[in-house]
Write an enzyme that holds these catalytic residues in place. Sequence first.
Site, PDB file in Angstrom:
ATOM      1  N   GLU A  97       0.833  -1.214   0.000  1.00  0.00           N
ATOM      2  CA  GLU A  97       0.000   0.000   0.000  1.00  0.00           C
ATOM      3  C   GLU A  97       0.861   1.254   0.000  1.00  0.00           C
ATOM      4  O   GLU A  97       0.532   2.247  -0.652  1.00  0.00           O
ATOM      5  CB  GLU A  97      -0.944  -0.020   1.197  1.00  0.00           C
ATOM      6  CG  GLU A  97      -2.072  -1.032   1.097  1.00  0.00           C
ATOM      7  CD  GLU A  97      -1.638  -2.466   1.378  1.00  0.00           C
ATOM      8  OE1 GLU A  97      -2.387  -3.395   1.025  1.00  0.00           O
ATOM      9  OE2 GLU A  97      -0.537  -2.632   1.963  1.00  0.00           O
ATOM     10  N   HIS A 167     -11.471  -6.336   7.782  1.00  0.00           N
ATOM     11  CA  HIS A 167     -12.153  -6.086   6.516  1.00  0.00           C
ATOM     12  C   HIS A 167     -13.477  -5.367   6.744  1.00  0.00           C
ATOM     13  O   HIS A 167     -14.436  -5.560   5.993  1.00  0.00           O
ATOM     14  CB  HIS A 167     -12.386  -7.402   5.758  1.00  0.00           C
ATOM     15  CG  HIS A 167     -11.133  -8.111   5.388  1.00  0.00           C
ATOM     16  ND1 HIS A 167     -10.483  -8.953   6.253  1.00  0.00           N
ATOM     17  CD2 HIS A 167     -10.389  -8.102   4.244  1.00  0.00           C
ATOM     18  CE1 HIS A 167      -9.394  -9.435   5.670  1.00  0.00           C
ATOM     19  NE2 HIS A 167      -9.316  -8.927   4.441  1.00  0.00           N
TER      20      HIS A 167
END
Length: 365
Positions: A97, A167
Site C-alpha cells: 500500500e 475487513h
Amino acid sequence: MFAIRALRKKPVISLCQRYRLSTMSASVSGMENLPQNAEVQMNLFTAVNDAMSIAMKTDDSAILFGEDVAFGGVFRCSQNMKEKFGPERVFNTPLSENGIAGFAIGYASMGGTAIGEIQFADYIFPAFDQIVNEMAKYRYRSGNQWNCGGVTLRAPCGAVGHGGHYHSQSPESYLAHTPGLVVVMPRGPKAAKGLLLSAIRSPDPVVFLEPKGLYRVAVEDVPEGDYELPLGKAEVIRHGSDVTIVGWGGHLSVLSKACDLAKEEYGIDAELIDLQTILPWDADTVEESVKKTGKLIVSHEAPITCGFGAEVVAKMQERCFLSLEAPMQRICGYDTPFPLVFEKYYIPDELKNLEAIRYVCDYAH
C-alpha cells in the site's frame, strides 16, 4: 514498464479556493443539475467502473493500478478495464500500500492522473506516511510550485456482515485529520459515479472511500455519459422539520429506515443529510437544518471516540447553540475492535437511531 507521454499540467487551485468556488456556484448537492441523459440501472461497482472508464477515455494520462486490478479487482470494480485500455494503463502492483501511494504521488507530480486502489481501507494504514506526510503536503511545502493533485486513492470500506477485524473498518476520521486531502464517501451508484469523476479530475489529492457492502446491493438508475457532482457539498436527501440526522456512505440506508420508523410509529418528521464529502465537509447545510429543527443526531459505523461525528457536533455547538432544544446525540460504533460474531450488536442500527430520535424529540417537549 511504460513511458509517461504528454502528461498535462493540473490547474493549481488550492483546496480552500476550490471549496469556496464550489459552494458559490453549486446548489445543495448538484443532483438536481445532472444532465438529462438516458439512465441505466447500475449497482455501485458498475457505477465505479463506468466512472473510471469515462475518466480514462477523456484523459490520456490517466492510469489505474493496484493489487489485482488488472484481473478486475476483488470486487470487480476494474472488470474489463485492462482489455479496454491496455496493460500500460491498467496494471497490477505488488502487495504494498505504501508503494501504491508513493507511485501515485510520483506519477501525479509529473502531471499525470493516478487512480490507485487500496484493496481494503483497513490496509490503508501502511500508506499513511505517503498519504499524510507527502501527498497531503506536497503543494504546501513547495509554496504552490508543484503538486500531486492528480492522485485519487480508492478504498473499499465499512461493514459487510462477515468481515471481522480487518475487513470492516471505516477510517474516514483518521484521514479527515489531515489538511490537504479531500475525503469522499458516496452512499449509492448515482452519487458514486458523479463524485468519483469529480475526485479524479480534482486539482487536490482525494481519498475515495467506497462502502463495499453496497457494491452489489445498491442499485439505482444512473445517467449515462459524463457528469460530475461537486465535492464539499452535502445533500439533503429527506426534508423534515423535527430533527436533523447526519450520516454518510452506506450507513445512510440504516438512517433512512430509522426516519421511516420515526414517521410511521411516532409521527416524527426527520430531515436526513448525506455529507458525501468528509473533508472539506459542508457545515453550512447542516447548520441551516439544525437551526430549523433544533435537534441533531450524527451516526456512523466507526468508533464513537474521535469519530467524525464528534467534529460535526462540535461545530454545530459553536454555530447553533442558541437554537438547540435537546442535547446533540452521536449514535456510532463502540470503542472496540470491529467484532465478527458480535457485528449485529456493534453496528448502530435503525433501532438505536430510532431510540435517539425519540429521546431528542421527547426532551424538547
